[in-house]
Design a protein around this motif. Structure first.
Motif, PDB file in Angstrom:
ATOM      1  N   GLY A 136       0.799  -1.228   0.000  1.00 23.50           N
ATOM      2  CA  GLY A 136       0.000   0.000   0.000  1.00 23.50           C
ATOM      3  C   GLY A 136       0.823   1.264   0.000  1.00 23.50           C
ATOM      4  O   GLY A 136       0.295   2.353  -0.263  1.00 23.50           O
ATOM      5  N   ALA A 137       2.122   1.174   0.283  1.00 22.45           N
ATOM      6  CA  ALA A 137       2.969   2.372   0.336  1.00 22.45           C
ATOM      7  C   ALA A 137       3.060   3.051  -1.023  1.00 22.45           C
ATOM      8  O   ALA A 137       3.183   4.285  -1.098  1.00 22.45           O
ATOM      9  N   LEU A 138       2.998   2.269  -2.107  1.00 22.59           N
ATOM     10  CA  LEU A 138       3.051   2.836  -3.452  1.00 22.59           C
ATOM     11  C   LEU A 138       1.673   3.208  -3.973  1.00 22.59           C
ATOM     12  O   LEU A 138       1.546   3.689  -5.094  1.00 22.59           O
ATOM     13  N   ALA A 139       0.659   2.996  -3.172  1.00 23.73           N
ATOM     14  CA  ALA A 139      -0.702   3.364  -3.549  1.00 23.73           C
ATOM     15  C   ALA A 139      -1.213   4.534  -2.728  1.00 23.73           C
ATOM     16  O   ALA A 139      -2.367   4.928  -2.863  1.00 23.73           O
ATOM     17  N   GLY A 140      -0.348   5.077  -1.864  1.00 24.64           N
ATOM     18  CA  GLY A 140      -0.755   6.205  -1.027  1.00 24.64           C
ATOM     19  C   GLY A 140      -1.748   5.841   0.047  1.00 24.64           C
ATOM     20  O   GLY A 140      -2.499   6.694   0.537  1.00 24.64           O
ATOM     21  N   LYS A 141      -1.755   4.570   0.446  1.00 23.90           N
ATOM     22  CA  LYS A 141      -2.703   4.123   1.461  1.00 23.90           C
ATOM     23  C   LYS A 141      -2.038   4.050   2.832  1.00 23.90           C
ATOM     24  O   LYS A 141      -0.829   3.822   2.931  1.00 23.90           O
ATOM     25  N   PRO A 142      -2.795   4.215   3.889  1.00 15.31           N
ATOM     26  CA  PRO A 142      -2.235   4.035   5.241  1.00 15.31           C
ATOM     27  C   PRO A 142      -1.917   2.576   5.469  1.00 15.31           C
ATOM     28  O   PRO A 142      -2.409   1.702   4.744  1.00 15.31           O
ATOM     29  N   PRO A 143      -1.108   2.264   6.477  1.00 16.64           N
ATOM     30  CA  PRO A 143      -0.801   0.852   6.744  1.00 16.64           C
ATOM     31  C   PRO A 143      -2.070   0.079   7.070  1.00 16.64           C
ATOM     32  O   PRO A 143      -2.942   0.553   7.778  1.00 16.64           O
ATOM     33  N   SER A 144      -2.155  -1.122   6.529  1.00 22.09           N
ATOM     34  CA  SER A 144      -3.323  -1.958   6.776  1.00 22.09           C
ATOM     35  C   SER A 144      -3.292  -2.499   8.198  1.00 22.09           C
ATOM     36  O   SER A 144      -2.253  -2.497   8.866  1.00 22.09           O
ATOM     37  N   ARG A 145      -4.411  -3.004   8.637  1.00 26.12           N
ATOM     38  CA  ARG A 145      -4.465  -3.639   9.949  1.00 26.12           C
ATOM     39  C   ARG A 145      -3.504  -4.818  10.016  1.00 26.12           C
ATOM     40  O   ARG A 145      -2.845  -5.042  11.034  1.00 26.12           O
ATOM     41  N   HIS A 146      -3.389  -5.536   8.919  1.00 26.17           N
ATOM     42  CA  HIS A 146      -2.466  -6.671   8.857  1.00 26.17           C
ATOM     43  C   HIS A 146      -1.024  -6.207   9.034  1.00 26.17           C
ATOM     44  O   HIS A 146      -0.240  -6.846   9.754  1.00 26.17           O
ATOM     45  N   THR A 147      -0.666  -5.100   8.398  1.00 27.95           N
ATOM     46  CA  THR A 147       0.702  -4.584   8.497  1.00 27.95           C
ATOM     47  C   THR A 147       1.069  -4.230   9.931  1.00 27.95           C
ATOM     48  O   THR A 147       2.233  -4.322  10.323  1.00 27.95           O
ATOM     49  N   LEU A 148       0.094  -3.851  10.717  1.00 34.08           N
ATOM     50  CA  LEU A 148       0.354  -3.454  12.101  1.00 34.08           C
ATOM     51  C   LEU A 148       0.695  -4.642  12.998  1.00 34.08           C
ATOM     52  O   LEU A 148       1.235  -4.447  14.091  1.00 34.08           O
ATOM     53  N   THR A 149       0.401  -5.850  12.531  1.00 31.72           N
ATOM     54  CA  THR A 149       0.585  -7.011  13.412  1.00 31.72           C
ATOM     55  C   THR A 149       1.465  -8.110  12.832  1.00 31.72           C
ATOM     56  O   THR A 149       1.949  -8.958  13.581  1.00 31.72           O
ATOM     57  N   THR A 150       1.694  -8.121  11.519  1.00 33.38           N
ATOM     58  CA  THR A 150       2.378  -9.255  10.909  1.00 33.38           C
ATOM     59  C   THR A 150       3.871  -9.294  11.224  1.00 33.38           C
ATOM     60  O   THR A 150       4.502  -8.250  11.418  1.00 33.38           O
ATOM     61  N   LYS A 151       4.412 -10.508  11.255  1.00 31.39           N
ATOM     62  CA  LYS A 151       5.859 -10.698  11.379  1.00 31.39           C
ATOM     63  C   LYS A 151       6.527 -10.708  10.002  1.00 31.39           C
ATOM     64  O   LYS A 151       7.742 -10.741   9.907  1.00 31.39           O
ATOM     65  N   PHE A 152       5.712 -10.701   8.950  1.00 34.10           N
ATOM     66  CA  PHE A 152       6.232 -10.644   7.582  1.00 34.10           C
ATOM     67  C   PHE A 152       5.959  -9.244   7.035  1.00 34.10           C
ATOM     68  O   PHE A 152       4.848  -8.743   7.114  1.00 34.10           O
ATOM     69  N   PHE A 153       6.966  -8.603   6.453  1.00 32.39           N
ATOM     70  CA  PHE A 153       6.803  -7.265   5.885  1.00 32.39           C
ATOM     71  C   PHE A 153       6.114  -6.336   6.885  1.00 32.39           C
ATOM     72  O   PHE A 153       4.999  -5.873   6.648  1.00 32.39           O
TER      73      PHE A 153
END
Length: 347
Positions: free
Chosen positions: A250-267
């Motif tokens: 989502g960083a290249l789409a101008g989106k805020p971090p997803s809920r998944h990004t806030l918790t995942t151990k991957f990326f």
């Protein structure tokens, strides 16, 4: 829609594929109507490859995708790929764990078989060197992952095997040189042309010569750390490459971090924040009329070794946008040069 060979499988896969993962969260937590309408738009655009996994939303993605394809009477007209991730306590009986996972996936998808079954674990020299990573021996030994996959293929439940190619170069090399896996999923995008391990572990630099992060061309049929070796190795070995993280979570789409990004151990979040800042800087250097999101899609598809750009969608409008970008073709040489120079400065 352009179609490209998926390695030596004989399958022509759409240049843009449908990612049903947890970052866009459409297929894991979206409304049923939006799920169906987005899948319908993808089908209308010529998308013929849909990627999911047993772990996406604890099976919710597979269930949602299966329902949408069934309601649209499309299950027999497209390719579906799913994944198996083995946990440490399952490594004592890999065959049973793989079978249990795949049979549950097929029930959720409402399918008798999938086109591609992918190993979702990272591969490292030792177990657990990365989160849930397993070893080449775990994959290749008698009674290991490959044996389990082959049994399911013999039974008609899966057609081809693939890897999510995260881990350590030498370990991945050992598995890929078996030539048993028809495809790999590689993290490859405009900001970081690398296929690297989760959490900042060892990385494989990728990209065409001269691209951001690329090294000198390799030769021969072995895989060496650095340069564009993994992509060129896959091209020589006729292993299909499904590019993932095309929009950098989502960083290249101008989106805020997803809920998944806030918790995942991957990326994880730290990677997203780095990429978002680099995307902001890069956007300021692009030629007039070329947006960062369009540049991202066209960059990935500019590489002749990429079979398809696997993109996560939240709506039908996003499907149309990605397909339009892909149809514009590879980045013009002048734009690619500008981007390459900018990335050298930003890095």
């Amino acid at each position: 829609m352009e179609y490209r060979d998926l390695g030596s499988t004989g399958i022509a896969v759409s240049a843009v594929s449908f990612g049903a993962g947890p970052v866009p969260a459409l297929m894991t937590a979206g409304s049923r109507d939006t799920q169906r309408s987005t899948v319908e738009r993808a089908l209308a655009a010529g998308v013929n490859w849909f990627d999911t996994a047993a772990t996406y939303g604890d099976g919710a993605s597979e269930s949602s995708l299966g329902t949408a394809l069934r309601e649209l009477e499309a299950a027999g007209r497209v390719h579906v790929a799913t994944k198996v991730r083995l946990m440490p306590d399952q490594l004592g009986d890999v065959r049973a764990a793989v079978r249990q996972s795949v049979e549950a996936s097929l029930r959720r998808l409402g399918l008798q078989r999938v086109t591609l079954l992918q190993l979702h674990n990272s591969i490292t020299a030792g177990r657990g060197e990365l989160h849930t990573s397993i070893t080449p021996g775990d994959v290749l030994r008698p009674g290991g992952v490959l044996d389990a996959f082959q049994t399911l293929r013999d039974e008609g439940l899966v057609e081809h095997f693939g890897l999510t190619a995260l881990g350590q170069p030498a370990a991945l090399q050992e598995v890929l040189e078996s030539r048993a896996f028809a495809s790999v999923q590689l993290s490859y995008n405009l900001l970081d042309a690398t296929a690297g391990s989760a959490g900042g572990g060892a990385a494989l630099l990728l990209g065409p010569p001269g691209a951001p992060g690329a090294g000198p061309p390799s030769s021969g049929d072995s895989l060496e750390p650095g340069g564009d070796d993994l992509l060129s190795f896959c091209s020589r070995a006729r292993i299909g490459v499904l590019a993932i993280r095309v929009l950098a979570g989502g960083a290249l789409a101008g989106k805020p971090p997803s809920r998944h990004t806030l918790t995942t151990k991957f990326f994880p979040l730290a990677l997203y924040e780095r990429d978002a800042e680099r995307a902001r800087q890069l956007a300021e250097t692009l030629p007039p009329g070329l947006g960062i999101k369009e540049a991202a899609v066209r960059f990935v598809l500019s590489h002749p070794g990429v079979s398809s750009a696997l993109v996560g969608f939240s709506s039908g409008e996003e499907v149309d946008e990605a397909v339009r970008f892909a149809a514009a073709g590879p980045l013009p040489p002048a734009a690619a040069e500008t981007i390459g120079q900018a990335m050298c400065r930003i890095q």
